[in-house]
Motif scaffolding. Structure first.
Motif, PDB file in Angstrom:
ATOM      1  N   VAL A 174       0.992  35.508  74.946  1.00  0.00           N
ATOM      2  CA  VAL A 174       0.289  34.233  75.146  1.00  0.00           C
ATOM      3  C   VAL A 174      -1.040  34.240  74.396  1.00  0.00           C
ATOM      4  O   VAL A 174      -1.398  33.263  73.721  1.00  0.00           O
ATOM      5  CB  VAL A 174       0.056  33.963  76.647  1.00  0.00           C
ATOM      6  N   TYR A 175      -1.763  35.355  74.497  1.00  0.00           N
ATOM      7  CA  TYR A 175      -3.061  35.448  73.819  1.00  0.00           C
ATOM      8  C   TYR A 175      -2.898  35.378  72.303  1.00  0.00           C
ATOM      9  O   TYR A 175      -3.629  34.641  71.620  1.00  0.00           O
ATOM     10  CB  TYR A 175      -3.755  36.745  74.214  1.00  0.00           C
ATOM     11  N   LEU A 176      -1.950  36.121  71.755  1.00  0.00           N
ATOM     12  CA  LEU A 176      -1.750  36.137  70.302  1.00  0.00           C
ATOM     13  C   LEU A 176      -1.235  34.798  69.788  1.00  0.00           C
ATOM     14  O   LEU A 176      -1.555  34.393  68.657  1.00  0.00           O
ATOM     15  CB  LEU A 176      -0.788  37.255  69.917  1.00  0.00           C
ATOM     16  N   PHE A 177      -0.442  34.099  70.604  1.00  0.00           N
ATOM     17  CA  PHE A 177      -0.011  32.757  70.225  1.00  0.00           C
ATOM     18  C   PHE A 177      -1.231  31.866  70.005  1.00  0.00           C
ATOM     19  O   PHE A 177      -1.270  31.069  69.054  1.00  0.00           O
ATOM     20  CB  PHE A 177       0.882  32.155  71.303  1.00  0.00           C
ATOM     21  N   GLY A 178      -2.236  32.018  70.888  1.00  0.00           N
ATOM     22  CA  GLY A 178      -3.438  31.207  70.747  1.00  0.00           C
ATOM     23  C   GLY A 178      -4.330  31.663  69.622  1.00  0.00           C
ATOM     24  O   GLY A 178      -4.668  30.888  68.720  1.00  0.00           O
ATOM     25  N   VAL A 179      -4.693  32.945  69.638  1.00  0.00           N
ATOM     26  CA  VAL A 179      -5.714  33.431  68.713  1.00  0.00           C
ATOM     27  C   VAL A 179      -5.230  33.514  67.271  1.00  0.00           C
ATOM     28  O   VAL A 179      -6.013  33.302  66.334  1.00  0.00           O
ATOM     29  CB  VAL A 179      -6.260  34.800  69.186  1.00  0.00           C
ATOM     30  N   LEU A 180      -3.948  33.795  67.057  1.00  0.00           N
ATOM     31  CA  LEU A 180      -3.432  33.904  65.690  1.00  0.00           C
ATOM     32  C   LEU A 180      -2.416  32.807  65.363  1.00  0.00           C
ATOM     33  O   LEU A 180      -2.516  32.152  64.315  1.00  0.00           O
ATOM     34  CB  LEU A 180      -2.794  35.280  65.475  1.00  0.00           C
ATOM     35  N   GLY A 181      -1.445  32.603  66.244  1.00  0.00           N
ATOM     36  CA  GLY A 181      -0.409  31.607  65.985  1.00  0.00           C
ATOM     37  C   GLY A 181      -0.965  30.211  65.767  1.00  0.00           C
ATOM     38  O   GLY A 181      -0.675  29.563  64.748  1.00  0.00           O
ATOM     39  N   MET A 182      -1.776  29.751  66.705  1.00  0.00           N
ATOM     40  CA  MET A 182      -2.340  28.407  66.592  1.00  0.00           C
ATOM     41  C   MET A 182      -3.379  28.327  65.475  1.00  0.00           C
ATOM     42  O   MET A 182      -3.571  27.263  64.880  1.00  0.00           O
ATOM     43  CB  MET A 182      -2.964  27.985  67.918  1.00  0.00           C
ATOM     44  N   GLU A 183      -4.050  29.431  65.190  1.00  0.00           N
ATOM     45  CA  GLU A 183      -5.000  29.437  64.076  1.00  0.00           C
ATOM     46  C   GLU A 183      -4.267  29.254  62.747  1.00  0.00           C
ATOM     47  O   GLU A 183      -4.752  28.547  61.853  1.00  0.00           O
ATOM     48  CB  GLU A 183      -5.790  30.750  64.066  1.00  0.00           C
ATOM     49  N   LEU A 184      -3.097  29.862  62.623  1.00  0.00           N
ATOM     50  CA  LEU A 184      -2.279  29.678  61.425  1.00  0.00           C
ATOM     51  C   LEU A 184      -1.776  28.238  61.315  1.00  0.00           C
ATOM     52  O   LEU A 184      -1.791  27.635  60.232  1.00  0.00           O
ATOM     53  CB  LEU A 184      -1.095  30.644  61.443  1.00  0.00           C
ATOM     54  N   ILE A 185      -1.344  27.677  62.447  1.00  0.00           N
ATOM     55  CA  ILE A 185      -0.857  26.297  62.461  1.00  0.00           C
ATOM     56  C   ILE A 185      -1.984  25.324  62.126  1.00  0.00           C
ATOM     57  O   ILE A 185      -1.818  24.404  61.308  1.00  0.00           O
ATOM     58  CB  ILE A 185      -0.237  25.958  63.832  1.00  0.00           C
TER      59      ILE A 185
END
Length: 238
Positions: A174-185
């Protein structure tokens, strides 16, 4: 130096005395309510004049404000809880991993407060040219850190109990989805559409920050449950 060591030991003792009275589920619900309140406050900030002091303090997409202070606090709470586990297991085989995690989360708390990763982007911009998903060039360093972390901690993670490992992995995902995944999106969107569409950017950044805070809150819950279940009875295990 002696005074500082005494202060740290006193702090560790105070935390150790407090932890038995903390209920993991109740603490997690409290954190979720705070996150919900911050999200509502963020929505309300759009009703305020853009750039006003109150708007900036409530905007979840900005830095050095109330949401940032909360994110910093929960990261430091993780660091403190991990240190408590390390202190209880410092004579065991995997104590160094717990200590390493505590140091990592302390560093993450400092980064959240001082926005260190944003300053690093200046040196990485020539590599990514601020294009596509790597519009925010610091994510390159973030992805490398995740790879090194997984390689270094894989043996430790598989040795955890099934329940603890599952809780840790869910929180991390969940944390990586926010900090990296959503940052990439977000970076991909900005690279193609620019910074003019404020509502869309606010939505993307809001999802990012909410996922980050929720992931850390899940990790706090997992650490509290580990302390409750493992430390008193199984202090000899890693």
């Amino acid at each position: 130096m002696t005074s500082f060591t005494t202060l740290i030991r006193s702090f560790d003792k105070s935390v150790a005395n407090l932890l038995p009275r903390v209920r993991p589920e109740k603490a997690f619900r409290l954190l979720c309510w705070v996150i919900f309140g911050l999200v509502v406050a963020n929505i309300c900030s759009f009703l305020l004049p853009e750039g006003s002091f109150l708007s900036n303090m409530l905007d979840i997409n900005r830095e050095k404000n109330i949401p940032t202070a909360f994110s910093t606090l929960i990261l430091l709470i993780c660091a403190v809880l991990l240190r408590q586990i390390y202190l209880a297991k410092r004579s065991t085989l995997f104590s160094g991993y717990w200590r390493g995690l505590s140091i990592i989360f302390f560093g993450m708390g400092l980064d959240e407060c001082l926005i260190i990763h944003e300053h690093i982007s200046v040196f990485l911009d020539p590599l990514t040219h601020n294009r596509g998903a790597f519009y925010y060039s610091w994510v390159v360093l973030g992805l490398l850190f995740v790879l090194v972390f997984v390689a270094s901690y894989a043996h430790f993670i598989v040795r955890l109990s099934t329940k603890t490992r599952r809780r840790f992995l869910i929180a991390g995902a969940v944390y990586l989805f926010g900090v990296l995944g959503m940052e990439l999106i977000s970076g991909y969107y900005i690279s193609g559409h620019g910074l003019d569409n404020r509502p869309t950017l606010a939505l993307l950044n809001g999802i990012e920050e909410t996922a980050e805070m929720l992931g850390i809150s899940l990790f706090i819950r997992a650490l509290l449950m580990y302390l409750k279940a493992e430390i008193p009875v199984h202090s000899s295990r890693s």
